[in-house]
Scaffold this active site. Structure first.
Site, PDB file in Angstrom:
ATOM      1  N   ASP A 291       4.862   5.640  38.151  1.00  0.00           N
ATOM      2  CA  ASP A 291       5.421   5.919  36.818  1.00  0.00           C
ATOM      3  C   ASP A 291       6.861   5.424  36.705  1.00  0.00           C
ATOM      4  O   ASP A 291       7.712   5.740  37.537  1.00  0.00           O
ATOM      5  CB  ASP A 291       5.350   7.431  36.548  1.00  0.00           C
ATOM      6  CG  ASP A 291       5.634   7.757  35.091  1.00  0.00           C
ATOM      7  OD1 ASP A 291       6.723   7.410  34.603  1.00  0.00           O
ATOM      8  OD2 ASP A 291       4.765   8.362  34.437  1.00  0.00           O
TER       9      ASP A 291
ATOM     10  N   CYS B 202       5.091   8.351  42.649  1.00  0.00           N
ATOM     11  CA  CYS B 202       4.182   7.770  41.657  1.00  0.00           C
ATOM     12  C   CYS B 202       4.783   6.470  41.108  1.00  0.00           C
ATOM     13  O   CYS B 202       5.999   6.299  41.055  1.00  0.00           O
ATOM     14  CB  CYS B 202       3.971   8.759  40.511  1.00  0.00           C
ATOM     15  SG  CYS B 202       2.736   8.207  39.299  1.00  0.00           S
TER      16      CYS B 202
ATOM     17  N   CYS C 140       1.778  13.851  34.982  1.00  0.00           N
ATOM     18  CA  CYS C 140       1.321  12.625  35.653  1.00  0.00           C
ATOM     19  C   CYS C 140       0.042  12.097  34.993  1.00  0.00           C
ATOM     20  O   CYS C 140      -0.969  12.793  34.929  1.00  0.00           O
ATOM     21  CB  CYS C 140       1.077  12.905  37.132  1.00  0.00           C
ATOM     22  SG  CYS C 140       0.491  11.458  38.054  1.00  0.00           S
TER      23      CYS C 140
ATOM     24  N   HIS D  51       4.975  14.373  39.931  1.00  0.00           N
ATOM     25  CA  HIS D  51       5.725  14.752  38.729  1.00  0.00           C
ATOM     26  C   HIS D  51       4.794  15.388  37.719  1.00  0.00           C
ATOM     27  O   HIS D  51       3.621  15.033  37.631  1.00  0.00           O
ATOM     28  CB  HIS D  51       6.433  13.546  38.119  1.00  0.00           C
ATOM     29  CG  HIS D  51       5.511  12.472  37.600  1.00  0.00           C
ATOM     30  ND1 HIS D  51       5.211  12.331  36.264  1.00  0.00           N
ATOM     31  CD2 HIS D  51       4.818  11.504  38.244  1.00  0.00           C
ATOM     32  CE1 HIS D  51       4.373  11.314  36.103  1.00  0.00           C
ATOM     33  NE2 HIS D  51       4.118  10.791  37.288  1.00  0.00           N
TER      34      HIS D  51
END
Lengths: 202, 307
Positions: free
Chosen positions: B134, B132, B191, B188
């Site tokens: 992130d 991701c 998310c 994760h």
């Protein structure tokens, strides 16, 4: 280099070490991380394994929002990259940029993906032909590719809005793998010497 | 063309603990970070004064490495500043990256003089990581890997869509040209992409991207609907999303053909948890999945370098 027979064991062990040392140094680290993220920078970089952005920028988890693809391309019709946006970063000796120097058949997928970079090469043929060798040409193509990505980003509706409303800035950079250093690219128009887009000058 | 930015174009300062509270908490809270103690004196100094202060870089040691850090401000705080301060803040948060990078490069060179020369010779990573975007999950840092060891693609909610040329080019290049041994799809818990996908709201441009997650829900509707606890349901959707993206990787011609020829890559599904910083292996049965997928999606015959 590795003492693990299975490469997967190696990174699972690496993760345990990371979790343990992080928690030892700061028992609240993960609790704070789980609350959310507020990164100030979006990094659009190459998928190349030699440029792990958080490591080369000496940053901590939570500081860089990251998108990485082959040759850090931002295509106008790519919904994947479009779901992300603020900075653009590239690197020298980019396999993607090198591949784009010729028209060798890389298979349908990569041919299509690298088509815009190859078009860029054709568009700037005169300038590229003057360069001494293919290494220099690959560097220039990588730079042109970053400029092109920034141009596409500038037209993105969400970027336009963020630029107008909260002074979002766009930056093109090149990472020199041989030196380990980032180099900021001038804006195409050469308006700002340091490349930092200024809300006041726009 | 300017070379590397000159050092200290503008003064940098350490993040002053507790002065500017970010809405969703700071990373690595300064309250327990003793290296920051030297800066506690700056705690009540006005913002502008801190911005102009000269940093003592030798004190900026967090987690055993030195960082050049700036004061962090939330977007709301930034909006209330005069334009000159906003500009200064943008300049500093930008320059910080170059400062850090330069120091990092110097440290590597001091430790291993051949480090960058070896790297510029080429890459042959064992792993492809699809994770991701992130900011809290820097793949190389949480797996203890160095530059050159992991090929990385990161997008919103670690999706692998068969019509997405972006991710398909990554898989293609990593498998067919770099010959990676493992493909890891890592999601994760918590998310934002998965959460957004389950929100009954028009997200504009993101709609078609997040639609893929709603499709994951539909595929596993029976199981997910039995989970009453919203948090647990959401966690399970994160896991199932990873499983489905692993299946999407296995559906590619590149993976099927490479595996038939050489017995690799193997595809793994993992989830990262912020609570303990550990990776959870979803223990995807790669061979079993491959076999069931190939009943319908078999692309091993007549290789043409496709996806």
């Amino acid at each position: 280099m590795s003492t693990f027979a299975d490469p997967i064991d190696r990174i699972v062990a690496g993760n345990r070490v990371y979790a343990q040392t992080t928690a030892e140094r700061d028992p609240n680290a993960f609790e704070e991380l789980s609350k959310g993220q507020a990164p100030e920078i979006l990094w659009i970089g190459c998928a190349d394994s030699r440029i792990p952005e958080t490591t080369v920028c000496h940053c901590k988890p939570g500081e860089l929002f990251v998108h990485r693809n082959i040759a850090n391309c931002v295509h106008a019709d790519d919904i994947n990259a479009a779901s992300v946006v603020e900075y653009a970063v590239a690197h020298l000796k980019c396999g993607g940029a090198n591949a784009a120097l010729s028209d060798a058949d890389l298979g349908t997928t990569l041919n299509t993906w690298l088509h815009p970079v190859r078009e860029l090469r054709r568009k700037h043929r005169a300038e590229l032909e003057k360069l001494p060798n293919d290494d220099a040409r690959a560097v220039r193509v990588a730079e042109l590719n970053v400029h092109q990505s920034i141009d596409v980003l500038k037209q993105h509706p969400a970027v336009k809005r963020a630029v107008a409303e909260r002074g979002l800035s766009l930056h093109g950079m090149i990472y020199d793998i041989g030196a380990g250093q980032l180099r900021l690219l001038e804006e195409a128009g050469g308006k700002k010497g340091n490349g930092l887009w200024s809300p006041a000058n726009k | 063309m300017p070379c590397v930015r000159p050092r200290a174009a503008l003064p940098h300062v350490a993040r002053a603990p507790g002065v500017f509270v970010r809405p969703r908490g700071t990373v690595f809270p300064s309250s327990s970070a003793s290296p920051f103690l030297g800066f506690l004196a700056a705690r009540h100094t006005p913002f502008q004064q801190q911005l102009n202060a000269t940093p003592r870089l030798d004190q900026l040691r967090i987690l055993g490495v030195r960082y050049c850090s700036t004061i962090r401000m939330s977007s709301q705080e930034l909006e209330s500043q005069p334009p000159s301060q906003v500009k200064k803040y943008l300049q500093q948060s930008h320059d910080r990256i170059f400062e850090n990078n330069k120091r990092w490069a110097e440290e590597q060179k001091a430790k291993h003089p051949e480090f960058f020369t070896n790297l510029s010779a080429g890459q042959s990573p064992d792993y492809l990581w699809i994770g991701c975007s992130d900011s809290r999950i820097p793949a190389e840092a949480i797996t203890g890997l160095g530059p050159g060891e992991m090929f990385i693609h990161r997008n919103i909610a670690n999706l692998v869509c068969n019509t997405d040329l972006n991710v398909m080019s990554v898989v293609n290049y990593a498998v067919r040209h770099l010959h990676v041994k493992h493909v890891i799809v890592c999601g994760h818990y918590g998310c934002g992409g998965v959460k957004a996908a389950m929100t009954p709201k028009d997200m504009g441009l993101l709609n078609p991207w997040l639609r893929n997650i709603r499709d994951v829900y539909r595929l596993h509707e029976a199981e997910l609907d039995t989970i009453e606890d919203e948090e647990k349901k959401y966690d399970r959707l994160v896991e199932l999303n990873v499983v489905e993206q692993c299946r999407n990787v296995i559906k590619t011609a590149a993976v099927q053909q490479s595996y038939a020829r050489g017995g690799f890559p193997v595809v793994h599904g993992w989830v990262f948890g912020f609570k303990d910083g550990l990776l959870k292996d979803l223990e995807i049965d790669f061979e079993g999945q491959l076999k069931s997928i190939q009943k319908i999606y078999n692309l091993t015959a007549d290789a043409s370098e496709g996806s």
